[in-house]
Structure formats: C-alpha cells, structure tokens
Write an enzyme that holds these catalytic residues in place. Sequence first.
Site, short mmCIF file in Angstrom:
data_model
loop_
_atom_site.label_atom_id
_atom_site.label_comp_id
_atom_site.label_asym_id
_atom_site.label_seq_id
_atom_site.Cartn_x
_atom_site.Cartn_y
_atom_site.Cartn_z
N ASP A 131 59.34 27.37 10.14
CA ASP A 131 60.18 27.82 11.25
C ASP A 131 61.36 26.86 11.46
O ASP A 131 61.17 25.70 11.81
CB ASP A 131 59.29 27.89 12.50
CG ASP A 131 59.98 28.57 13.67
OD1 ASP A 131 61.21 28.63 13.68
OD2 ASP A 131 59.26 29.03 14.57
N ASP A 159 62.06 36.79 18.22
CA ASP A 159 60.64 37.02 18.51
C ASP A 159 60.40 38.36 19.20
O ASP A 159 61.15 38.76 20.08
CB ASP A 159 60.11 35.91 19.42
CG ASP A 159 59.99 34.58 18.68
OD1 ASP A 159 60.48 34.48 17.55
OD2 ASP A 159 59.41 33.65 19.26
C1 GLA Z 1 59.39 30.63 17.12
C2 GLA Z 1 58.86 31.69 16.19
C3 GLA Z 1 57.58 32.27 16.77
C4 GLA Z 1 56.56 31.14 16.97
C5 GLA Z 1 57.16 30.04 17.81
C6 GLA Z 1 56.27 28.82 17.86
O1 GLA Z 1 59.78 31.16 18.34
O2 GLA Z 1 59.81 32.69 15.99
O3 GLA Z 1 57.05 33.27 15.93
O4 GLA Z 1 56.16 30.68 15.72
O5 GLA Z 1 58.40 29.63 17.31
O6 GLA Z 1 56.77 27.81 18.68
#
Ligand code: GLA
Length: 671
Positions: free
Chosen positions: A409, A473
């Site tokens: 990420d 997200d």
């Molecule tokens: C980002 C990602 C999510 C999750 C969070 C964790 O927002 O897009 O899917 O993994 O980080 O902190």
Amino acid sequence: MPCRKLFRTMMCCGLLLAGEAAMGQNEQTCLLEDLDLAKMSIGWGSVQAGRSVDGNPLTIAGRVFPRGVGTHASSSMHIDLHGTAQVFHAWVGIDDEIAGAPAASVEFRVYADGIGAWRSGIMRAGQPAQQIRLDVSGVRRLILAVRPGSDGINYDHADWADAKFTYRGKRPVAVTPAVEPAVILTPRPPVTPRINGPRVFGVRPGSPLLFTIAATGARPMTFAAEDLPPGVTLDGATGRLRGTIAKAGTYRLRLSARNEHGAAERTLRVEVGERIALTPPMGWNSWNCFAHAVTADKIRAAADAMVSSGLANHGWSYINIDDFWQVCPDHEDTTLHGPGRAADGTIVPNPRFPDMAGLADYVHERGLKIGLYSSPGPRTCGGCLGSEGHEERDAATYAAWGFDYLTYDLCSYMHGMRDTADRAENIAPYRTMQAALRAQRRDIVYSLCQYGLADVSQWGGQVDGNCWRTTGDIVDTWGSMSGIGFSQAGLERYAEPGRWNDPDMLVVGQVGWGPDLHPTRLTPNEQYTHISLWSLLAAPLLLGCDLTALDEFTRSLLTNDEVLAVNQDPLGRQASRLRRDDVREVEVWARPLEDGTQAVGLFNLGEAAAEVEVFWSELGRSGRQTVRDLWRQKDLGAFERSFRASVPRHGVVLVRIGTPREQAETDRAKE
Ligand code: GLA
C-alpha cells in the site's frame, strides 16, 4: 432543527383560522439541510449541512452559498413530500474545493414519484451553478440523486446549494427507501460430490505448492488424482495437493471426489511457469471488518470459520491480514507498541502477533493460504511500520514465515512524491519490492494498492503485480459500491490470467472497520449486484466481513458456484460494458467464458424496477440462444434475437448465454 417558516402561519389559539383550509394553508419553506441527512446515501466521506463534503463553505465557480448540502457521488436521498409541496429549488454544481481535478464530473438528477423530472447534464469542476426550480405539486416521493460521470466517482464533490422546498401543511421528511426482503436464490448444493474452485492454477518451478480441491457434498469424502506431476502428492482424505514441481510446463490432472452418494471428476490445469494467480484470488481480508482491531486470534478464527462455514468448499482460500500486524509507535493502544525491528533490521510484529510462522502454519494446516500487508513508505496508512529501506529483508521474512500474499500500500510513500500522477515515480517503489519478491523461493501474490494512480492498470503487470487497486477505498453503501463497480469500464483490456484489476474488497455481511460491526448497508438487491459485478469484472474476491458471524443470506451470496465460476473462468477476460442507457439508468455488461458462452449482467441503477434487454447482435451471436439464470442455476429456455428481464431497483439479472462448447459437442454427437 425545525423547518423555517416563509410566512408566519396565521394561528389563533393554536388553531388555523377558519377558511384557511379552503384557501390552502400558508406556504412554508423547508431547507434540505434541515432534513435528516443521515438518510442521504453518499459514495465517499459524509454528508455535510451548510458545507461541502470536505467541510468548506459551499462554493460553485466562485459563488459562495451560505446554505445547502455537500455530498459526493454516487449519492441519493428519498424525501416524502406527501403531495403537500409546491416547489423544489436549488443551485447545483461541483464544489470548487476540488479545483482542477480532471476526473470530477457528475450529473444531478431529480425523480418525482419514480419518474425522471430533472437532469443537470454532466457538470464539471469550475462550471457555474445551475438553478433548479421544479414544480413538485402533488408529488409524494422525491429523490435527489448525484450520479458519477463515466470517469468514476473520484473527486465528485457535489453541492445541492440553497436547496429548499416550499410546502403547505405536512412538512417534507427524509425517508429510508423500502428494503426488499433478502430472498435466497442460490440452490443448496447436492449431497453428491461436486468439484468447485479454479480450473487452472499457476505455480513457479521449485516453489512450494499448496492447492486444496474445493468440493461440496456430504462428508466423509475421498479424493484422488491421476497424472500427478512428479514432486506432487495428494492427501486423499483432505484433497490437498502439496509438493514442488521442478520443470516448467502445462500439466493436466484428473481430479476426482467420492462419497457414499457418488463421485465427481474434473480436470485441473497446472501451469508451471512465471505467472501465478491465474484466476482472481478469492479469500478474506481483515480490513473491512476489523481494521486496527485485528489480532492473531481473529485471524485464526477467520481461518476456522472459512472451513466450518463451508466457504472453503467453494474455492475461498486466502486469509489476509491487512494493516496493524506491525508495530504502530504513535498509536494510543499499547498492544500495538514494541521494538518494531530487531537490531539486524528484521521486522518484529506487534505483541498481538507473537508468532507469525505459527499463524501461517495454522492457516496452511486448514488447507488455506495466508497474506499480509505493508507499505513502500516508512509507515502504513494506519501509521504502523512500513518496508522502506528494508524491502529485501521483509520479503525474505515473509517467505520464511510462509506467507503467500502481500498487499503493498503506497500510503506514506506518496507524501514524498513530487507528483502522484507521475508514472516513473509510481512504478519505482513497486519495482523495488518486485525484485525482493522475485528473490524468494516462494510464490507470493503481489497486490498493488495505490488507488489506481498513474493508470496502474497499464503497468501493474510490468512489476509482476498480480492485481492492482483501481480506486479509492470502498464502503458499504450503494453510492460507493456502484460508483466504483460501474466505473471499471475500459479497464478490461488490461486484465488477463495473473493480472487483475482490483476495484477493492467486498462489503457484504458484518462489516465495520473496527471493533464494532454492523450488517452491510447494501440492500439485498445491491448485494446481488455487488457479487455479480465483481464476478463479471474478474475482480479479486476478498471478503471484508466477520466470517464467524455469517448469516444464511450472506452465505448464499458467497456459495453460488455458477456465479463464482464466472469470476474464476480460466479464460480470464474481464467484462466490458456493452451499453449504458443514461436516461433509463440501465447497463449491460458481458464477458466471454472459456466454454464459448458469455456471462451477461443486466443491471438497473435506477430508483424503480426497469426492463433490461440484451441483443444477440451486441454479443456477436445470432439465431436461437439458450439462456441460464446463474443465481437460480436454472435454464430459462432458448430465445431468438434478445433476452429481456425485469430488474429491480439497484438489482441485477445475471445470465449465461449460449451452449457450453463441451455440451454442444455432446449434443451434436447424439444427433
Ligand atoms: C488504505 C487501503 C485500505 C487499507 C488501509 C489500511 O486505505 O486502501 O484497503 O489497507 O489502507 O490502513
């Protein structure tokens, strides 16, 4: 807050003056922001009274509005007008707070008693506000909707500025639309064995292989396999294939499953080469349910539930730990504190995860696979330790622990970038980890999480990405799920076996992003749409719900083998959008399947039931075609020219069109 009065109602000792009823009651004004805004659904962020979605003064093309509502596509609000309102008034547009964002485009729509009454047309950032002054006399139900343009929901900050109703008598009230009953369509699997799950599996030469034959049917069941490649053994009691295959090539295994009621057979193609994840990964991830509240106990419970719920028998196999297994130095929760890294730089998980290798064994012993999460930056999104400067050591540690999946990420790395749209800058951190993963003698699915920046679909495969997030997200609202899902059109050209676009994880079941969970806010029909669309999109299917609290409806959504087979189809072709009818708000999506048939989704994004039709000409077909309803697992008959179905609000009809090639050959042989 009560509605404001436009004119003071003439009252006498609390009663209306005689004669007023005949003349009509005095006109009052009700501001949109004074209604219960919790009833407005929103695609991202939270609805704001008197402010934009980001909390700034409502501003459209430089004009500031002191009143109104800030929202984000996809958004909708149902309002009961009881036939007592006269005029709905508003100024609409994209808020200036996202000035310059090219992907900002929305359409405002108003529906009166289910019928489209007003549309703004596509509006973009910087465009002056448009005024609506709509006669709503006699209307009982008004719906205010903001739809994303064809470029997805990113930056779609939409303002209903100075929005208000005039009415006489009963005040407008925001309502939750009636939710349809949760009807289970998936038939129960028979007691006889049925082999499910992927038909093709990729493994690198010399990498440890674990493949569990997923099968439904009464237990006890025994498994057998013919033509096993050298180096691989099958445990006949559990159906687990293990070992390593030294030589690259294609191996075809004849699998069988047997119980007291009968037997089933299926061919599994094992591709030993550089590609893995030849069908989209299916499993579970801790984020959408537990977020920062994840623990090793919860991971073990998820693995147990994956098996005991029967989901594993339908091909669900990954148990992925998301953020918060590492140390988070600044977090208020001390169970997230610790040294973080050993003196030699090896990552040391937080005290909630005392034994990562033991946890991996626990998951593997159940025939499942396990994943974890990190960031190329110094910190993860949750503020835990990332991998920056430790990539090689981290990849080696993950492999030594026995992990099978890495979600990587971008997060804090992004803050150090000059330009988040710059391709080279985006590729660089993923290349570093690519090299580190390649050095391991273990197949670790590489999942890129950078929210679709710099057209990741075009280069994700070049860094060995097996899947890459294409959006921000997801949350469990229609606005978010549909806004993301239906904006994937065009990305299908980048998907192929081992390379998948990822529109984010599933939001069915009990979700919550923390210790407190709630049932998904998607209606049953919206959930059918979610699973059908993600299956058509060849998206990774990662459950974001508490597996220990699965209700029967959710289980039925996740155990329909004909629907899952669309997602797992070995051809690996992602669906394209064949048609989008903006006026009727219906869409038709289709993907070709390996057996020569096509899976077709007839979707209704509108607010009332609609007829949706797919024409054979759109599918490159002609003559009579058989149609099978995949959710009901039922043949609907043979149709000339087209197939049409009534599709409920926010719902889907998912069908397979054409005769499977093998069956067509058998039919011909019989003739
Ligand atoms: C980002 C990602 C999510 C999750 C969070 C964790 O927002 O897009 O899917 O993994 O980080 O902190």
